[in-house]
Design a protein around this motif. Structure first.
Motif, PDB file in Angstrom:
ATOM      1  N   HIS A 207      26.406 -61.062 -30.936  1.00 39.51           N
ATOM      2  CA  HIS A 207      25.385 -60.104 -30.500  1.00 39.51           C
ATOM      3  C   HIS A 207      23.998 -60.693 -30.760  1.00 39.51           C
ATOM      4  CE1 HIS A 207      23.760 -56.150 -29.515  1.00 39.51           C
ATOM      5  NE2 HIS A 207      22.932 -56.304 -30.534  1.00 39.51           N
ATOM      6  N   LYS A 208      23.158 -60.677 -29.725  1.00 29.92           N
ATOM      7  CA  LYS A 208      21.788 -61.162 -29.858  1.00 29.92           C
ATOM      8  C   LYS A 208      20.829 -60.064 -29.401  1.00 29.92           C
ATOM      9  CE  LYS A 208      22.587 -66.113 -28.946  1.00 29.92           C
ATOM     10  NZ  LYS A 208      21.643 -66.736 -29.879  1.00 29.92           N
ATOM     11  N   GLU A 209      19.641 -60.038 -30.018  1.00 26.08           N
ATOM     12  CA  GLU A 209      18.634 -59.047 -29.613  1.00 26.08           C
ATOM     13  C   GLU A 209      17.286 -59.710 -29.379  1.00 26.08           C
ATOM     14  OE1 GLU A 209      18.090 -55.456 -31.705  1.00 26.08           O
ATOM     15  OE2 GLU A 209      19.964 -54.615 -30.934  1.00 26.08           O
ATOM     16  N   GLN A 211      13.233 -58.869 -27.037  1.00 29.02           N
ATOM     17  CA  GLN A 211      12.297 -57.810 -26.632  1.00 29.02           C
ATOM     18  C   GLN A 211      11.786 -58.089 -25.226  1.00 29.02           C
ATOM     19  OE1 GLN A 211       9.164 -57.546 -29.507  1.00 29.02           O
ATOM     20  NE2 GLN A 211      10.542 -57.069 -31.205  1.00 29.02           N
ATOM     21  N   LEU A 226      14.978 -63.722 -27.676  1.00 31.31           N
ATOM     22  CA  LEU A 226      16.448 -63.712 -27.621  1.00 31.31           C
ATOM     23  C   LEU A 226      16.987 -65.120 -27.862  1.00 31.31           C
ATOM     24  CD1 LEU A 226      18.698 -61.586 -26.992  1.00 31.31           C
ATOM     25  CD2 LEU A 226      18.753 -62.504 -24.686  1.00 31.31           C
ATOM     26  N   VAL A 241      22.890 -57.893 -19.765  1.00 28.29           N
ATOM     27  CA  VAL A 241      22.155 -57.419 -20.943  1.00 28.29           C
ATOM     28  C   VAL A 241      21.864 -55.929 -20.769  1.00 28.29           C
ATOM     29  CG1 VAL A 241      21.074 -59.634 -21.487  1.00 28.29           C
ATOM     30  CG2 VAL A 241      19.911 -58.048 -19.938  1.00 28.29           C
ATOM     31  N   LYS A 242      21.483 -55.288 -21.858  1.00 30.09           N
ATOM     32  CA  LYS A 242      21.174 -53.849 -21.833  1.00 30.09           C
ATOM     33  C   LYS A 242      19.809 -53.647 -22.482  1.00 30.09           C
ATOM     34  CE  LYS A 242      23.244 -49.638 -21.297  1.00 30.09           C
ATOM     35  NZ  LYS A 242      23.984 -49.182 -20.126  1.00 30.09           N
ATOM     36  N   SER A 244      17.003 -51.137 -24.318  1.00 34.19           N
ATOM     37  CA  SER A 244      17.095 -49.973 -25.205  1.00 34.19           C
ATOM     38  C   SER A 244      16.728 -48.686 -24.471  1.00 34.19           C
ATOM     39  CB  SER A 244      16.199 -50.160 -26.434  1.00 34.19           C
ATOM     40  OG  SER A 244      14.859 -50.402 -26.037  1.00 34.19           O
ATOM     41  N   THR A 308      13.817 -53.114 -26.548  1.00 39.28           N
ATOM     42  CA  THR A 308      14.661 -54.235 -26.967  1.00 39.28           C
ATOM     43  C   THR A 308      15.695 -54.583 -25.902  1.00 39.28           C
ATOM     44  OG1 THR A 308      16.160 -52.744 -28.153  1.00 39.28           O
ATOM     45  CG2 THR A 308      14.399 -53.757 -29.426  1.00 39.28           C
ATOM     46  N   SER A 310      19.568 -56.211 -25.523  1.00 40.14           N
ATOM     47  CA  SER A 310      20.803 -56.518 -26.253  1.00 40.14           C
ATOM     48  C   SER A 310      21.722 -57.359 -25.376  1.00 40.14           C
ATOM     49  CB  SER A 310      21.542 -55.240 -26.655  1.00 40.14           C
ATOM     50  OG  SER A 310      20.760 -54.503 -27.564  1.00 40.14           O
ATOM     51  N   SER A 312      25.531 -58.959 -25.599  1.00 38.86           N
ATOM     52  CA  SER A 312      26.799 -59.007 -26.337  1.00 38.86           C
ATOM     53  C   SER A 312      27.825 -59.778 -25.525  1.00 38.86           C
ATOM     54  CB  SER A 312      27.323 -57.590 -26.609  1.00 38.86           C
ATOM     55  OG  SER A 312      26.433 -56.879 -27.433  1.00 38.86           O
TER      56      SER A 312
END
Length: 327
Positions: A207-209, A211, A226, A241-242, A244, A308, A310, A312
């Motif tokens: 999992h990476k996050e 902005q 990221l 990606v998703k 926030s 953000t 995300s 995964s």
């Protein structure tokens, strides 16, 4: 060496068969006794010499401490005890409650890599208070381990395996036996890491996050944080990606040389998201060149609730190409 048994005797009495615990004299034809040394005699193909194995296992409840992946244990298997390194894995979380077939290992299924054997102790030690309060700790019905021996061992299939810490001080009041299990699959090839392990589908969840930096248009944004500057973003192109704020996007490619990247939003940005990002970018550009403190302060305020990103995916531990897989 395979030779024919001409006759057998047990304490000078002829016998037709022998079993565990018996002492027998065996007459073998066409065999040079000078070649014989202490070893194993058996029905052909009932024993195999292996360099690694997959076992199903249970922790021994009296053993204190965690069973951790990459740890070394004394492994008792067949007639020997050798040092071996372990890697624990379990069913995918969705299959935790699925009934497992005994003494069979399915190479078609996906398995989840575990840093340690999952038990009530290991989960409570991670501070999983929500589960504790609910009184339910979700544990798989079966767990497995990959054992890699420091020297090859000869043993029958489906034999008992015992893992222990025999270097523990015998004068301490503690159990040295750590786990027991059944040997499900042995690896006879010395080069098993290349020939056999790629068939074992054990994966890690990654999992990476990052902005959102700014909006490009209604269907694309620029992201940052990221990836590192030196990361080859091309290998991530096409991954989902998703945001926030709820939107789903696809990594389209790199943007510039500092690790930034472009995200395509197939269904378009929500009006609220676009307004939020537009207001944030205006605030950032407000401060004049000579007024760095104000700009820094506004950046701090903006970063309190950034949008953000995300990412995964799962990666198979023994995949030589290190591909990233998304469902």
């Amino acid at each position: 060496v395979t030779k024919k048994v001409k006759s057998m005797q047990m304490f000078h009495t002829p016998v037709n068969y022998a079993m565990q615990g018996d002492r027998v004299g065996i007459c073998v034809t066409q065999f040079d006794p000078k070649l014989l040394e202490r070893g194993l005699i058996c029905t052909p193909d009932s024993l195999h010499t292996i360099h690694a194995a997959i076992i199903s296992l249970k922790k021994i409840q009296y053993f204190r401490g965690a069973l951790q992946t990459k740890a070394k244990f004394h492994i008792t298997v067949g007639h020997e005890t050798v040092m071996g390194r372990v890697m624990f894995f379990s069913p995918a979380p969705a299959d935790f409650n699925e009934e497992i077939q005994e003494n069979v290992f399915d190479f078609e299924k996906d398995y989840l890599y575990q840093e340690e054997y999952l038990s009530k102790d290991s989960i409570s030690s991670e501070g999983n208070k929500e589960n504790d309060q609910a009184g339910e700790v979700l544990l798989p019905k079966q767990q497995w381990a990959l054992l890699e021996f420091e020297k090859p061992v000869t043993c029958p299939k489906l034999c008992l395996v015992i893992g222990s810490k025999l270097d523990t001080d015998i004068h301490t009041n503690t159990c040295r036996l750590a786990f027991h299990g059944v040997l499900l699959q042995g690896m006879e090839d010395k080069n098993y890491t290349e020939t056999f392990l790629p068939k074992l589908k054990v994966y890690k969840l990654k999992h990476k996050e990052g902005q959102v930096e700014r909006v490009m248009d209604d269907y694309s944004v620029i992201g940052r944080s990221l990836f590192k500057k030196e990361t080859n973003i091309q290998i991530f192109v096409g991954l989902k990606v998703k945001l926030s704020t709820g939107e789903s996007g696809i990594i389209d490619g790199g943007f510039g040389q500092s690790g930034k990247f472009k995200i395509r939003i197939p269904d378009g940005l929500k009006p609220d998201t676009k307004m939020l990002l537009t207001v944030a970018s205006k605030k950032k550009s407000k401060g004049g060149k000579g007024d760095m403190t104000k700009e820094d302060e506004s950046n701090k305020n903006d970063s309190a609730q950034p949008v953000t990103i995300s990412l995964s995916f799962k990666r198979y531990v023994f995949d030589t190409q290190k591909k990233m897989i998304q469902s």
